[in-house]
Write a protein that holds these residues in place. Sequence first.
Motif, PDB file in Angstrom:
ATOM      1  N   LYS A 121      19.490 -11.489  22.530  1.00 12.52           N
ATOM      2  CA  LYS A 121      18.612 -11.014  23.319  1.00 12.52           C
ATOM      3  C   LYS A 121      17.346 -10.743  23.185  1.00 12.52           C
ATOM      4  CE  LYS A 121      22.512 -10.688  26.336  1.00 12.52           C
ATOM      5  NZ  LYS A 121      22.710 -10.594  27.589  1.00 12.52           N
ATOM      6  N   LEU A 122      17.271 -10.141  22.102  1.00 11.80           N
ATOM      7  CA  LEU A 122      15.591  -9.554  22.360  1.00 11.80           C
ATOM      8  C   LEU A 122      14.605 -10.576  22.838  1.00 11.80           C
ATOM      9  CD1 LEU A 122      15.490  -7.269  19.482  1.00 11.80           C
ATOM     10  CD2 LEU A 122      14.832  -6.595  21.746  1.00 11.80           C
ATOM     11  N   CYS A 123      14.538 -11.259  22.025  1.00 11.58           N
ATOM     12  CA  CYS A 123      13.520 -12.816  22.437  1.00 11.58           C
ATOM     13  C   CYS A 123      13.674 -12.572  24.085  1.00 11.58           C
ATOM     14  CB  CYS A 123      14.100 -14.084  21.916  1.00 11.58           C
ATOM     15  SG  CYS A 123      12.343 -15.306  21.533  1.00 11.58           S
ATOM     16  N   ILE A 124      15.000 -13.053  25.342  1.00 11.97           N
ATOM     17  CA  ILE A 124      15.150 -13.416  26.359  1.00 11.97           C
ATOM     18  C   ILE A 124      14.608 -11.751  26.937  1.00 11.97           C
ATOM     19  CG2 ILE A 124      16.639 -13.464  28.483  1.00 11.97           C
ATOM     20  CD1 ILE A 124      18.587 -14.574  26.794  1.00 11.97           C
ATOM     21  N   ALA A 125      14.601 -11.044  26.874  1.00 16.37           N
ATOM     22  CA  ALA A 125      13.865  -9.410  27.256  1.00 16.37           C
ATOM     23  C   ALA A 125      11.855  -9.802  27.124  1.00 16.37           C
ATOM     24  CB  ALA A 125      14.480  -8.523  26.286  1.00 16.37           C
ATOM     25  N   VAL A 126      11.611  -9.604  25.755  1.00 14.75           N
ATOM     26  CA  VAL A 126      10.570 -10.810  25.944  1.00 14.75           C
ATOM     27  C   VAL A 126       9.605 -11.095  26.386  1.00 14.75           C
ATOM     28  CG1 VAL A 126       8.462 -10.612  24.048  1.00 14.75           C
ATOM     29  CG2 VAL A 126      10.372  -9.596  23.039  1.00 14.75           C
ATOM     30  N   THR A 127      10.166 -12.831  26.776  1.00 11.13           N
ATOM     31  CA  THR A 127       9.643 -13.243  27.351  1.00 11.13           C
ATOM     32  C   THR A 127       9.718 -12.845  29.004  1.00 11.13           C
ATOM     33  OG1 THR A 127      11.052 -15.069  25.863  1.00 11.13           O
ATOM     34  CG2 THR A 127      10.219 -15.277  28.439  1.00 11.13           C
ATOM     35  N   TYR A 128      11.186 -12.212  29.789  1.00 12.92           N
ATOM     36  CA  TYR A 128      10.943 -11.170  30.802  1.00 12.92           C
ATOM     37  C   TYR A 128       9.844 -10.709  31.325  1.00 12.92           C
ATOM     38  CZ  TYR A 128      11.894  -9.237  35.314  1.00 12.92           C
ATOM     39  OH  TYR A 128      11.563  -8.842  36.075  1.00 12.92           O
ATOM     40  N   LEU A 129       9.262 -10.077  30.103  1.00  9.41           N
ATOM     41  CA  LEU A 129       8.220  -9.226  29.821  1.00  9.41           C
ATOM     42  C   LEU A 129       6.845  -9.573  30.337  1.00  9.41           C
ATOM     43  CD1 LEU A 129       8.888  -6.226  27.217  1.00  9.41           C
ATOM     44  CD2 LEU A 129       8.598  -5.831  30.171  1.00  9.41           C
ATOM     45  N   PHE A 130       7.119 -11.340  29.916  1.00  6.38           N
ATOM     46  CA  PHE A 130       5.905 -12.228  29.543  1.00  6.38           C
ATOM     47  C   PHE A 130       5.146 -12.992  30.675  1.00  6.38           C
ATOM     48  CE2 PHE A 130       4.792 -11.394  24.909  1.00  6.38           C
ATOM     49  CZ  PHE A 130       3.721 -11.578  24.708  1.00  6.38           C
ATOM     50  N   VAL A 131       6.470 -13.230  32.028  1.00 11.79           N
ATOM     51  CA  VAL A 131       6.287 -13.929  32.977  1.00 11.79           C
ATOM     52  C   VAL A 131       6.719 -12.686  34.455  1.00 11.79           C
ATOM     53  CG1 VAL A 131       7.179 -15.802  31.703  1.00 11.79           C
ATOM     54  CG2 VAL A 131       8.636 -14.900  32.884  1.00 11.79           C
ATOM     55  N   ALA A 132       6.911 -11.154  34.252  1.00 10.62           N
ATOM     56  CA  ALA A 132       7.476 -10.274  35.514  1.00 10.62           C
ATOM     57  C   ALA A 132       5.844 -10.208  35.885  1.00 10.62           C
ATOM     58  CB  ALA A 132       8.446  -9.709  34.989  1.00 10.62           C
ATOM     59  N   TYR A 133       6.217 -10.171  37.324  1.00  9.45           N
ATOM     60  CA  TYR A 133       5.599  -9.497  38.257  1.00  9.45           C
ATOM     61  C   TYR A 133       5.103  -8.048  38.311  1.00  9.45           C
ATOM     62  CZ  TYR A 133       1.980  -9.510  41.860  1.00  9.45           C
ATOM     63  OH  TYR A 133       1.122  -8.796  42.783  1.00  9.45           O
ATOM     64  N   PHE A 134       3.962  -7.651  37.995  1.00  8.67           N
ATOM     65  CA  PHE A 134       3.962  -5.991  37.835  1.00  8.67           C
ATOM     66  C   PHE A 134       2.825  -5.506  39.145  1.00  8.67           C
ATOM     67  CE2 PHE A 134       5.005  -6.647  33.803  1.00  8.67           C
ATOM     68  CZ  PHE A 134       5.450  -6.304  32.988  1.00  8.67           C
ATOM     69  N   GLY A 135       2.353  -6.589  39.301  1.00 13.37           N
ATOM     70  CA  GLY A 135       1.210  -6.450  40.849  1.00 13.37           C
ATOM     71  C   GLY A 135       0.282  -7.022  40.852  1.00 13.37           C
ATOM     72  N   TRP A 136      -0.348  -6.671  41.737  1.00 10.87           N
ATOM     73  CA  TRP A 136      -2.145  -7.323  41.945  1.00 10.87           C
ATOM     74  C   TRP A 136      -2.732  -7.440  40.465  1.00 10.87           C
ATOM     75  CZ3 TRP A 136      -7.431  -5.790  42.253  1.00 10.87           C
ATOM     76  CH2 TRP A 136      -7.980  -6.523  42.541  1.00 10.87           C
ATOM     77  N   ARG A 137      -3.053  -8.764  40.130  1.00  9.71           N
ATOM     78  CA  ARG A 137      -3.404  -9.307  39.013  1.00  9.71           C
ATOM     79  C   ARG A 137      -2.881  -8.720  37.638  1.00  9.71           C
ATOM     80  NH1 ARG A 137     -10.470  -8.935  39.976  1.00  9.71           N
ATOM     81  NH2 ARG A 137     -10.171 -10.408  41.679  1.00  9.71           N
ATOM     82  N   MET A 138      -1.398  -8.464  37.935  1.00  5.88           N
ATOM     83  CA  MET A 138      -0.405  -8.000  36.728  1.00  5.88           C
ATOM     84  C   MET A 138       0.567  -9.439  36.674  1.00  5.88           C
ATOM     85  SD  MET A 138      -0.641  -3.811  36.697  1.00  5.88           S
ATOM     86  CE  MET A 138      -0.777  -3.495  38.273  1.00  5.88           C
ATOM     87  N   ASN A 139       0.583 -10.283  36.381  1.00  4.33           N
ATOM     88  CA  ASN A 139       0.755 -11.485  36.208  1.00  4.33           C
ATOM     89  C   ASN A 139       1.612 -11.445  34.880  1.00  4.33           C
ATOM     90  OD1 ASN A 139       1.482 -12.425  38.763  1.00  4.33           O
ATOM     91  ND2 ASN A 139      -0.949 -12.868  38.321  1.00  4.33           N
ATOM     92  N   ALA A 165       8.138   0.593  35.929  1.00  6.38           N
ATOM     93  CA  ALA A 165       8.502   1.395  37.423  1.00  6.38           C
ATOM     94  C   ALA A 165       7.503   0.188  37.913  1.00  6.38           C
ATOM     95  CB  ALA A 165       7.938   2.435  36.969  1.00  6.38           C
ATOM     96  N   ARG A 166       6.838  -0.867  37.931  1.00  6.09           N
ATOM     97  CA  ARG A 166       6.043  -1.119  38.747  1.00  6.09           C
ATOM     98  C   ARG A 166       6.375  -2.655  38.415  1.00  6.09           C
ATOM     99  NH1 ARG A 166       2.297   1.733  36.415  1.00  6.09           N
ATOM    100  NH2 ARG A 166       0.485   2.423  38.058  1.00  6.09           N
ATOM    101  N   LEU A 167       7.810  -2.819  38.434  1.00  4.53           N
ATOM    102  CA  LEU A 167       8.478  -4.588  38.205  1.00  4.53           C
ATOM    103  C   LEU A 167       9.570  -4.163  39.832  1.00  4.53           C
ATOM    104  CD1 LEU A 167       9.926  -4.574  34.580  1.00  4.53           C
ATOM    105  CD2 LEU A 167       9.035  -5.943  35.918  1.00  4.53           C
ATOM    106  N   LYS A 168      10.422  -2.835  39.972  1.00  4.41           N
ATOM    107  CA  LYS A 168      10.415  -2.423  41.256  1.00  4.41           C
ATOM    108  C   LYS A 168       9.630  -2.343  41.540  1.00  4.41           C
ATOM    109  CE  LYS A 168      14.260   0.228  43.443  1.00  4.41           C
ATOM    110  NZ  LYS A 168      15.174   1.033  43.109  1.00  4.41           N
ATOM    111  N   TYR A 169       8.388  -1.140  41.794  1.00  5.55           N
ATOM    112  CA  TYR A 169       7.386  -1.428  42.586  1.00  5.55           C
ATOM    113  C   TYR A 169       5.987  -2.114  42.239  1.00  5.55           C
ATOM    114  CZ  TYR A 169      11.016   1.941  44.896  1.00  5.55           C
ATOM    115  OH  TYR A 169      11.939   2.445  45.434  1.00  5.55           O
ATOM    116  N   PRO A 170       6.120  -3.156  43.076  1.00  7.86           N
ATOM    117  CA  PRO A 170       4.529  -3.843  42.300  1.00  7.86           C
ATOM    118  C   PRO A 170       3.265  -3.172  42.545  1.00  7.86           C
ATOM    119  CG  PRO A 170       5.987  -5.426  42.904  1.00  7.86           C
ATOM    120  CD  PRO A 170       6.689  -4.149  42.927  1.00  7.86           C
TER     121      PRO A 170
END
Length: 231
Positions: A121-139, A165-170
């Motif tokens: 599970k932890l590895c899954i969560a960490v991976t999501y953080l690495f591919v998630a979109y947080f906003g402009w120039r924040m991939n 917070a920027r996952l919900k509001y990029p």
Amino acid sequence: MSLKRPATRGETTDSLGRRSLIEDLKLVGSCIEQTRNLRPSDEIILALIVSEDKRFFRHKGVDPIAVVRAVWSIIARRRLQGGSTIEQQLVRTITGRKELTVTRKIREVVLASLIALSYDKLCIAVTYLFVAYFGWRMNGIYEACERLKINPESSSAAEAAALVARLKYPEPSNPNNARIRNIAQRTDYIQILSARKTPEVSIIRRTIAEPGKNGDKCRRSQIFKVISNSR
């Protein structure tokens, strides 16, 4: 450092449609295995789980309670409510499949369940953080932390909340007052969730602080090997 994953942006609907479920599974799995030696701060992982998927360590890729709640919200309140787990969000982000169809949702659920069975599970969560979109120039988390001037390996609880917070509001390149306010409110809310002394949050904290109890936390399980080698 950034996670290198096969690009899905710019693919046509036809090219997505030609990719099989097994190929999607391999695509997600290859990204997860790249996080083997990567680890952001416990505060960031905690903020992610308490705000995005508080039953993360209790379900197997799909959260039945969240699904029922989302369906009830649509029927009773005529309002859409998110019911996706971190696994589902990870699958959706990496595969690039976001079409609003029943077929796509079923496929997402199957993939999320297989990923949950295959990886820690932890590895899954960490991976999501690495591919998630947080906003402009924040991939991904490193680009986001660079823009926000946050150290991803030693962030404070406040910094972690501001990031997640920027996952919900990029954050766009020029955020308006409404978006700034949304991010600030979401940040405060996540800090409150993370600071709670409830048994549920305590279990999440303890699980995050004790990684690797099951061996190599990012090693794929036998079920993944069998499925991915089936073609």
